[in-house]
Design an enzyme around this catalytic site. Structure first.
Site, short mmCIF file in Angstrom:
data_model
loop_
_atom_site.label_atom_id
_atom_site.label_comp_id
_atom_site.label_asym_id
_atom_site.label_seq_id
_atom_site.Cartn_x
_atom_site.Cartn_y
_atom_site.Cartn_z
N ASN A 197 0.85 -1.19 0.00
CA ASN A 197 0.00 0.00 0.00
C ASN A 197 0.89 1.24 0.00
OD1 ASN A 197 -3.04 -0.69 1.94
ND2 ASN A 197 -2.40 -1.37 -0.07
N TYR A 279 2.41 34.99 -32.16
CA TYR A 279 2.11 34.65 -30.76
C TYR A 279 3.18 33.77 -30.12
CZ TYR A 279 -2.77 36.27 -31.26
OH TYR A 279 -3.90 37.02 -31.45
#
Length: 496
Positions: A197, A279
């Site tokens: 875990n 841009y």
């Protein structure tokens, strides 16, 4: 050799980078040893007079949580857990990530809420310090219940099972343990569950990615500034006044960094014939800045995660509590890693557009950045390569965390898919590094056509360093070695 002592003190991402970069050895602090031992002793006492079943300690796992296991079978239960959950497949986890998995698992277990033996944590430290790296595979974790499959592969060598990489060779773990004079660890109750875990597989990928994302963000600025110079771009969009009226932190920081990078340039103050830049140049502060802000946010999320206990059940000796809950669920970092993938991919996305502009035959630059286009294709195809890589990254940016597939007979009915977010993020990081390397290849080539004008001292030094590895391309040549050398240059050098 300098040591890093594992303790309850805050572990920052920057400190993790120091540990890795300086090859520090690990050692448990006295306080960490006490916390681990106290929790283990509490759990042993708890089991002497069990009032009720404790998940994963006296019961089976997942949907088998209601099946009790006899006291004489508890050690076998934990060993069975590790063996049965080692179901990883696919590509191997890179060694730099495996080291991080070990480090972060050791840190998480050191808080004294997991019930492991001190000897178990010490053996993980032995693996780390001796560069004995468990063989772990990238696929198999759902990112909830922890990273079960990959952490099972991490844990097998503790038991003398599975494989490790040692001195550049993949070997059976049992052989290496015997060579080192180490006995396999005999797992006690709950230990297998504590090892499996946890979010250390996801977190390791995430921490590595944040460290690399910070490096790539700095490189994107330096390379973008060189491209701006080569394209004869304008400096006005980088003035403070513009960014103070839209005061995003990363945007302002990017604009200021560009002015620093370009200070002293002979090119940038020249009178321009054009009123605006595209841009991909004019909006660099807005785009690079948004990525900076995202990296900072994800760094905060992962800092919390790596300073947490994320296994289950969580043991609280002082409160006399053993709580089965869900700290192993990867959702907090799954969302963040999906976000980081987008932010890093955008650094590559806008870089590819700058590459395209540099080869477009405008602003006084020759088509495809060679003196004799037509006879020579020049830098035509590096842009193709960059576009291909950027396209792949866009596909990898589909969020993994929006998916969930129930498992364990419906007991684990919502999962984060954070492990998939993590491995996709790793690929996006590597892809963006390649795109930025191609931009540097192009920008350095393009600026040579501006000579004898000089750029700033900072960028002149960058060009000088780069030219020691990658030459100016006069006529067509085999290009891929130059691209790979550019990638290695970015990988091993820090941005200016």
């Amino acid at each position: 050799m300098e040591l890093h002592h594992i303790s309850a003190e805050h572990l920052s991402v920057d400190r993790v980078r120091e540990i890795l970069d300086n090859h520090l050895r690990l050692a448990l602090s006295d306080d960490a040893c006490r916390r681990i031992a106290r929790c283990r002793e509490y759990l042993d006492r708890k089991m002497e007079n069990p009032e009720r079943p404790v998940y994963g300690v006296t019961t089976g796992f997942g949907s088998l949580c209601n099946i009790s296991v006899g006291r004489d079978e508890l050690a076998q239960l934990q060993k069975n857990l590790v063996m049965s959950h080692a179901c990883g497949t696919g590509e191997r986890v890179p060694s730099e990530i495996v080291r991080l998995i070990l480090l972060l698992k050791i840190q998480s277990l050191s808080y004294g809420h997991s019930g492991v033996q001190v000897a178990t944590v010490e053996r993980l430290i032995d693996f780390y310090n001796n560069d004995i790296l468990p063989v772990i595979y990238q696929q198999g974790s759902l990112g909830a219940s922890g990273d079960l499959a990959p952490l099972a592969h991490m844990s097998l060598p503790l038991l003398g099972l599975g494989q490790v990489e040692y001195r550049g060779e993949v070997r059976e773990a049992a052989e290496v343990l015997a060579e080192m004079g180490w006995q396999p660890i005999g797992l006690q109750s709950k230990e297998g569950l504590a090892l499996l875990n946890g979010t250390q597989f996801m977190s390791a990928y995430g921490v590595w990615s944040v460290i690399e994302a910070e490096r790539l963000s700095a490189w994107a600025d330096a390379i973008g500034a060189l491209s701006l110079e080569a394209f004869d771009g304008r400096i006005e969009p980088f003035c403070d006044e513009v960014h103070l009226v839209r005061a995003h932190k990363g945007q302002l920081a990017t604009a200021r960094n560009f002015r620093r990078l370009l200070e002293g340039s002979e090119m940038i103050p020249r009178k321009k014939e054009h009123v605006q830049d595209p841009y991909s140049f004019r909006c660099i502060p807005q785009v690079h800045g948004a990525s900076k802000d995202t990296i900072d946010y994800v760094k905060q999320v992962l800092t919390t995660e790596i300073n947490s206990a994320t296994d289950n059940p969580t043991v609280f000796p002082d409160e006399d509590m053993v709580v089965s809950a869900g700290n192993f669920h990867g959702q907090p970092i799954a969302l963040a890693m999906d976000f980081l993938a987008i932010a890093v991919a955008e650094l590559g996305n806008i870089a590819e557009r700058r590459i395209y502009k540099l080869i477009s035959g405008t602003r006084g630059l020759p088509s495809f950045l060679v003196a004799r286009p037509g006879l020579n294709s020049g830098f035509m195809i590096p842009q193709y390569a960059a576009a291909s890589i950027v396209s792949q990254s866009k596909g990898l940016c589909m969020p993994a965390s929006v998916d969930s597939i129930p498992s364990s007979q419906g007991q684990e009915d919502h999962v984060s898919m954070g492990s998939n977010a993590a491995t996709k993020l790793y690929r996006v990081i590597c892809n963006t590094q390649r795109v930025l390397a191609i931009e540097l290849f192009n920008a350095a080539q393009a600026f040579e056509f501006r000579r004898p004008v000089r750029t700033s001292p900072v960028l002149e030094q960058l060009l000088a360093d780069y030219r020691r590895h990658v030459p100016f391309v006069e006529d067509d040549t085999v290009m891929y070695p130059h691209i790979e050398t550019s990638v290695e240059f970015l990988r091993h050098e820090d941005a200016r």
